[in-house]
Design a protein around this motif. Structure first.
Motif, PDB file in Angstrom:
ATOM      1  N   ALA A   1     -24.318  19.438  -6.482  1.00 23.45           N
ATOM      2  CA  ALA A   1     -24.762  18.065  -6.742  1.00 23.45           C
ATOM      3  C   ALA A   1     -25.078  17.879  -8.223  1.00 23.45           C
ATOM      4  N   ARG A   2     -25.726  18.881  -8.797  1.00 22.75           N
ATOM      5  CA  ARG A   2     -26.092  18.793 -10.212  1.00 22.75           C
ATOM      6  C   ARG A   2     -24.839  18.768 -11.084  1.00 22.75           C
ATOM      7  N   GLY A   3     -23.861  19.613 -10.736  1.00 21.08           N
ATOM      8  CA  GLY A   3     -22.621  19.633 -11.506  1.00 21.08           C
ATOM      9  C   GLY A   3     -21.843  18.334 -11.389  1.00 21.08           C
ATOM     10  N   ASN A   4     -21.775  17.770 -10.185  1.00 20.04           N
ATOM     11  CA  ASN A   4     -21.060  16.500 -10.016  1.00 20.04           C
ATOM     12  C   ASN A   4     -21.772  15.361 -10.745  1.00 20.04           C
ATOM     13  N   LEU A   5     -23.095  15.399 -10.762  1.00 19.89           N
ATOM     14  CA  LEU A   5     -23.831  14.380 -11.514  1.00 19.89           C
ATOM     15  C   LEU A   5     -23.540  14.514 -13.002  1.00 19.89           C
ATOM     16  N   ALA A   6     -23.445  15.753 -13.477  1.00 20.97           N
ATOM     17  CA  ALA A   6     -23.093  15.948 -14.884  1.00 20.97           C
ATOM     18  C   ALA A   6     -21.731  15.336 -15.187  1.00 20.97           C
ATOM     19  N   GLY A   7     -20.785  15.523 -14.279  1.00 17.19           N
ATOM     20  CA  GLY A   7     -19.471  14.923 -14.473  1.00 17.19           C
ATOM     21  C   GLY A   7     -19.526  13.410 -14.485  1.00 17.19           C
ATOM     22  N   ALA A   8     -20.367  12.836 -13.627  1.00 17.70           N
ATOM     23  CA  ALA A   8     -20.510  11.383 -13.610  1.00 17.70           C
ATOM     24  C   ALA A   8     -21.152  10.884 -14.900  1.00 17.70           C
ATOM     25  N   TYR A   9     -22.150  11.623 -15.390  1.00 17.30           N
ATOM     26  CA  TYR A   9     -22.756  11.271 -16.682  1.00 17.30           C
ATOM     27  C   TYR A   9     -21.695  11.294 -17.782  1.00 17.30           C
ATOM     28  N   GLN A  10     -20.890  12.341 -17.781  1.00 16.97           N
ATOM     29  CA  GLN A  10     -19.871  12.487 -18.822  1.00 16.97           C
ATOM     30  C   GLN A  10     -18.886  11.331 -18.762  1.00 16.97           C
ATOM     31  N   GLN A  11     -18.453  10.967 -17.553  1.00 16.25           N
ATOM     32  CA  GLN A  11     -17.480   9.889 -17.416  1.00 16.25           C
ATOM     33  C   GLN A  11     -18.065   8.550 -17.833  1.00 16.25           C
ATOM     34  N   SER A  12     -19.363   8.380 -17.637  1.00 15.96           N
ATOM     35  CA  SER A  12     -19.995   7.116 -18.008  1.00 15.96           C
ATOM     36  C   SER A  12     -20.450   7.105 -19.467  1.00 15.96           C
TER      37      SER A  12
ATOM     38  N   ARG B   1     -22.465   9.409 -21.057  1.00 19.03           N
ATOM     39  CA  ARG B   1     -23.775  10.019 -21.343  1.00 19.03           C
ATOM     40  C   ARG B   1     -23.573  11.506 -21.629  1.00 19.03           C
ATOM     41  N   ALA B   2     -23.000  11.789 -22.797  1.00 15.87           N
ATOM     42  CA  ALA B   2     -22.578  13.145 -23.130  1.00 15.87           C
ATOM     43  C   ALA B   2     -23.744  14.119 -23.175  1.00 15.87           C
ATOM     44  N   ASP B   3     -24.856  13.722 -23.812  1.00 13.55           N
ATOM     45  CA  ASP B   3     -25.982  14.636 -23.942  1.00 13.55           C
ATOM     46  C   ASP B   3     -26.585  14.959 -22.578  1.00 13.55           C
ATOM     47  N   ASP B   4     -26.692  13.949 -21.694  1.00 13.48           N
ATOM     48  CA  ASP B   4     -27.214  14.199 -20.347  1.00 13.48           C
ATOM     49  C   ASP B   4     -26.293  15.144 -19.587  1.00 13.48           C
ATOM     50  N   ALA B   5     -24.985  14.982 -19.774  1.00 12.59           N
ATOM     51  CA  ALA B   5     -24.033  15.850 -19.091  1.00 12.59           C
ATOM     52  C   ALA B   5     -24.191  17.297 -19.554  1.00 12.59           C
ATOM     53  N   VAL B   6     -24.341  17.497 -20.856  1.00 12.70           N
ATOM     54  CA  VAL B   6     -24.503  18.855 -21.389  1.00 12.70           C
ATOM     55  C   VAL B   6     -25.782  19.490 -20.864  1.00 12.70           C
ATOM     56  N   THR B   7     -26.878  18.747 -20.887  1.00 13.53           N
ATOM     57  CA  THR B   7     -28.154  19.286 -20.411  1.00 13.53           C
ATOM     58  C   THR B   7     -28.053  19.754 -18.967  1.00 13.53           C
TER      59      THR B   7
ATOM     60  N   ASN C   1     -16.916  23.466 -16.401  1.00 12.22           N
ATOM     61  CA  ASN C   1     -17.476  22.131 -16.604  1.00 12.22           C
ATOM     62  C   ASN C   1     -18.347  22.060 -17.856  1.00 12.22           C
ATOM     63  N   LEU C   2     -19.046  23.158 -18.157  1.00 15.67           N
ATOM     64  CA  LEU C   2     -19.862  23.171 -19.376  1.00 15.67           C
ATOM     65  C   LEU C   2     -18.963  23.109 -20.607  1.00 15.67           C
ATOM     66  N   ALA C   3     -17.860  23.823 -20.574  1.00 20.07           N
ATOM     67  CA  ALA C   3     -16.936  23.750 -21.710  1.00 20.07           C
ATOM     68  C   ALA C   3     -16.428  22.328 -21.897  1.00 20.07           C
ATOM     69  N   ALA C   4     -16.094  21.667 -20.781  1.00 15.64           N
ATOM     70  CA  ALA C   4     -15.627  20.283 -20.876  1.00 15.64           C
ATOM     71  C   ALA C   4     -16.726  19.377 -21.431  1.00 15.64           C
ATOM     72  N   ALA C   5     -17.953  19.594 -20.997  1.00 18.04           N
ATOM     73  CA  ALA C   5     -19.066  18.769 -21.481  1.00 18.04           C
ATOM     74  C   ALA C   5     -19.294  18.986 -22.977  1.00 18.04           C
ATOM     75  N   TYR C   6     -19.243  20.246 -23.427  1.00 12.82           N
ATOM     76  CA  TYR C   6     -19.375  20.526 -24.853  1.00 12.82           C
ATOM     77  C   TYR C   6     -18.258  19.831 -25.648  1.00 12.82           C
ATOM     78  N   GLY C   7     -17.035  19.928 -25.137  1.00 13.17           N
ATOM     79  CA  GLY C   7     -15.927  19.300 -25.838  1.00 13.17           C
ATOM     80  C   GLY C   7     -16.100  17.805 -25.946  1.00 13.17           C
TER      81      GLY C   7
END
Length: 849
Positions: A533-544, A546-552, A578-584
């Motif tokens: 759930a946490r990982g999917n939320l990070a992906g949703a943050y990234q898509q919307s 919210r890059a910093d929230d996704a990385v955290t 997913n963390l690599a994608a968020a960093y990128g």
């Protein structure tokens, strides 16, 4: 319930540096084309001349509009066989397209239309939104000059199917439908309902004669054959049971008739249970045939095999289901051979014995077992299946349903992407089983096969269908087990992931924030489902955005996985991916690159070079090479990924489309604009045909194609048109304040600026800046819009506006990112240049201090 991640579950970034798509469309369509499993014509099939004349008369009166004949009648009267005869003859007579669609449920028709549209290459085909692709297919049928026939078999919901009747404005196509209903809604609108009754006495006798003569057993017909046909109600299905029985048992008409009359039918099916008026004869012949099949099988496997098959999709299932440990275990427990020694009763059933039982059932016409028809090798007539289910004791159903579900689950390939027809058959059988089992698959918890079907939809790129499926699964689990049950939470997690995949990032964020809180409270913060759930939320943050929230969040998930799981656990690998994608996405390319290189090594070592997760890791590493300026390396890797995606998932899969798009991005950065344009144009055609024009992938590709057109001589106006259309599609799909809409509007403003339409550009950028500050004031994209607006004003000579925007940009970037961030440094340099241009030496001096 299995792994809540599901096959290929991961956060996938659809931004430029992590988008993936193929080079060729594969072979052209070869006509004629047959789509759907047209039933094989029964041995000694009767042409039924009177009925055919009625059908042809109705068809000839259709004029230029398609005429639909609805063959209505009770079960077992041969409606589907007559329709199958027309379908078989149509191809032989030059019809270019024949589609056979099971119509018991409307969504089955929609999915069959979607498959047809993809196979044909219909413009606008949308396997991500089955209803959209079905409408595209109907539009194609209406206008094509090609000859076609669509068969809608076994309509049960005329109202639900009403929007999905095909029409032919060219007069080259027609529809043939079957139904057991005598419903006025089946007629009208150019449709003629033709009542299908049982065989005539002459047809019944002709059938028995042909069937027995075909096996060299014509001597079994005697002067009681007429009485036998009458006793069986002239029902084609019952006559088929009887003929097979007579051949296998070497019984004359008189002998079979005697046994039929002695069948204890009242115990198996009381008259009050026979609502259709035909089932009693069929049940009697079924019981006789089953008793004979039992006698022919010393292992005692025939009855439990038939009972289990009756719970599955009548259109067929793979024979491999019967060799699974669950199936063999269930059949071992259930077999009770009447004459076998005790030691044989206790011996485990083997796959060879089960196959022999299937062949016995085949010989007695109780089901069809034909390995040439894989992945639907084992089929059963719907009415035979119903009669079996109605005679199954209720207390047996829970264990029977569990055995069927477990057998399907064990036969399900993982991954199932390389086997699309098999995956579709497994999903259809899961749906049929769920429908026949009531709520039994939900105790003591939701069975894993229910969740596997949902993962399969997502893996196949059927994102809209997956979203609807997870919504229904979450509703069912909530109803039966409550909102905090693990099964309910997993279904909600996957629903959020599906919402994100269809571009509904705002709703995905809202849902996933709530379900993450529920998981943490109910399951605990370190539970594997909580991590998902946490990982999917990070992906949703990234898509919307919210890059910093996704990385955290992703950093937290990786830390949790390191603490709880082995380094090579699939969830650990997915979290690092997913963390690599968020960093990128956040611009932290060096950190992303370091993770991606190690991750690719680990994926290749543990999963193999062609596993979807390995290909995703390789594609993302190429994206980081591109960001770092190592373009040749990026292109080489992306070409390999694209080829592997085409081979393993097919040219039309969303992952393949993304791989082609990524390769185009590297071509563009290498200055190979012609190659990039060709690649993106192909990707756009594939995406619009298979994922719809409004799908997020299509919109993303279209915007990037427009960007390439700016660098292509003479295509600036074309690029602006594409940007306008893309923005309109985004607003239509997502609403005016969605992050993706704001990004699209900013892109359009920048496009006008680059094209030299400064007034138009400044107007658009002013609007998007105001909207962005209202919706997401501190988002990096909002700062980027202000920078672009300052640049457009500079080019227009509005130096005071440039200074105002750059002063605000500098202050915001210092507050949000700090003094050393690249945006802060760029804003400082831009403001200094503006002060120099305006001759404001004092302010420049203060700034530089």
């Amino acid at each position: 319930m299995g792994n809540a991640l599901g096959s290929y579950s991961r956060v996938t970034n659809i931004g430029e540096q992590h988008v993936h798509l193929p080079p060729d469309r594969g072979p052209e369509v070869t006509w004629p084309l047959e789509i759907g499993a047209v039933p094989t014509l029964a041995t000694a099939f009767q042409p039924r001349s009177d009925l055919r004349r009625a059908v042809e008369a109705a068809r000839s009166g259709g004029g230029s509009v398609v005429l639909t004949q609805v063959l209505s009648g009770g079960g077992g009267v041969g409606k589907s066989q007559l329709a199958a005869a027309y379908a078989t003859e149509a191809v032989a007579n030059g019809t270019e397209l024949v589609v056979w669609a099971s119509a018991a449920r409307t969504h089955q028709v929609i999915m069959q239309y979607a498959q047809a549209a993809v196979r044909i290459g219909v413009p606008g085909a949308d396997s991500g939104d089955p209803e959209a692709v079905a409408r595209a297919f109907l539009s194609w049928l209406a206008t094509t000059p090609r000859r076609w026939l669509v068969v809608l078999d076994n309509i049960t919901d005329p109202a639900g199917l009403a929007p999905w009747w095909p029409a032919s404005r060219t007069g080259t196509g027609w529809v043939l439908a079957t139904s057991r209903l005598h419903d006025a809604r089946l007629s009208g609108g150019g449709r003629t309902r033709i009542a299908i009754d049982v065989y005539t006495p002459e047809e019944a006798h002709a059938y028995l004669r042909a069937r027995l003569d075909g096996d060299g057993m014509g001597h079994l017909l005697d002067n009681h054959s007429g009485a036998l046909a009458e006793a069986l109600g002239y029902l084609p299905l019952a006559l088929g049971h009887a003929a097979a029985y007579m051949i296998n048992e070497d019984l004359s008409s008189a002998e079979y008739l005697d046994r039929f009359h002695r069948t204890r039918l009242e115990q198996a099916l009381p008259e009050s249970a026979d609502a259709d008026g035909y089932g009693r004869q069929i049940t009697a012949t079924l019981l006789l045939s089953l008793e004979a099949a039992q006698r022919a099988d010393p292992t005692g496997l025939v009855t439990p095999t038939l009972t289990l098959a009756a719970l599955l999709d009548p259109a067929g299932h793979p024979r491999g289901v019967w060799g699974t440990p669950t199936a063999l275990c269930y059949l071992t427990i259930c077999r009770m051979p009447p004459h076998a020694p005790q030691h044989e009763k206790e011996t485990a059933a083997t796959a060879e014995q089960v196959h022999a039982a299937l062949r016995i059932l085949h010989r007695y016409a109780l089901l069809t077992c034909d390995t040439r028809a894989e992945p639907r090798a084992v089929r059963i007539h719907a009415l035979t299946a119903r009669a079996v289910r109605e005679s199954t004791p209720p207390e047996v159903l829970p264990g029977l349903a569990a055995a069927a579900a477990g057998s399907l689950l064990e036969a399900w390939p993982d991954p199932d992407q390389p086997h699309p027809d098999l995956a579709a058959a497994m999903r259809a059988n899961t749906e049929a089983l769920a429908g026949h089992s009531g709520d039994h698959l939900w105790y003591p918890e939701g069975h894993a096969v229910l969740y596997t079907a949902g993962y399969s939809l997502a893996n196949a790129g059927l994102t809209a269908s997956a979203t609807a499926y997870w919504q229904q699964l979450a509703t069912d689990s909530d109803r039966l087990h409550g909102p905090h049950d693990r099964g309910t939470l997993v279904a909600r997690i996957q629903l959020g992931a599906s919402q994100r995949q269809v571009g509904d990032s705002d709703n995905a964020v809202t849902l996933l924030e709530q379900v993450l809180a529920d998981c943490e409270q109910t399951l605990g913060p370190d539970n594997p489902d909580t991590l998902v759930a946490r990982g999917n939320l990070a992906g949703a943050y990234q898509q919307s955005g919210r890059a910093d929230d996704a990385v955290t969040l992703m950093e937290q998930v990786v830390a949790d996985c390191k603490r709880r799981l082995e380094p090579d656990h699939p969830n650990s690998l997915a979290a690092r991916h997913n963390l690599a994608a968020a960093y990128g996405y956040a611009g932290r390319t060096g950190e992303a690159h370091s993770i991606a290189e190690q991750l690719l090594d680990d994926c290749e070592r543990t999963m193999g070079s062609d596993h979807p997760n390995t290909l995703a890791a390789r594609g993302n590493l190429a994206g980081f090479y591109r960001q770092a300026g190592h373009i040749d390396q990026a292109i080489g890797i992306e070409m390999e990924v694209l080829a592997a995606r085409v081979q393993t998932a097919g040219p039309d899969h969303p992952d393949t489309i993304v791989a082609r798009s990524n390769l185009a991005a590297s071509y563009k950065k290498a200055g190979r604009i012609t190659d990039a344009v060709a690649c993106l144009e192909q990707a756009l055609r594939d995406s619009e045909r298979n994922l719809s024009a409004d799908h997020p992938y299509s919109l993303n590709i279209r915007r990037r194609l427009a960007d390439c057109y700016y660098h292509h001589a003479g295509r600036i106006e074309e690029a602006l048109t594409i940007e306008e259309e893309t923005l309109a599609a985004l607003e239509r799909r997502l609403g005016p304040d969605d992050h993706n809409v704001l990004v699209g509007r900013a892109s359009l403003g920048s496009a006008y600026w680059q094209a030299g339409y400064l007034d138009r550009a400044i107007t658009i950028l002013n609007r998007v800046l105001a909207d962005s500050e209202r919706v997401r004031p501190d988002h990096p994209d909002t700062l980027a819009v202000r920078g672009n607006l300052a640049a457009a004003n500079w080019q227009a000579g509005h130096i005071d506006q440039v200074i105002a925007h750059m002063e605000r940009l500098l202050a915001d970037s210092r507050r949000i990112h700090g003094a050393d961030h690249s945006t802060t440094v760029t804003a400082l340099a831009g403001l200094a240049a503006a002060y120099v241009q305006a001759g404001r030496a004092d302010e420049l001096s203060t700034l530089l201090q």
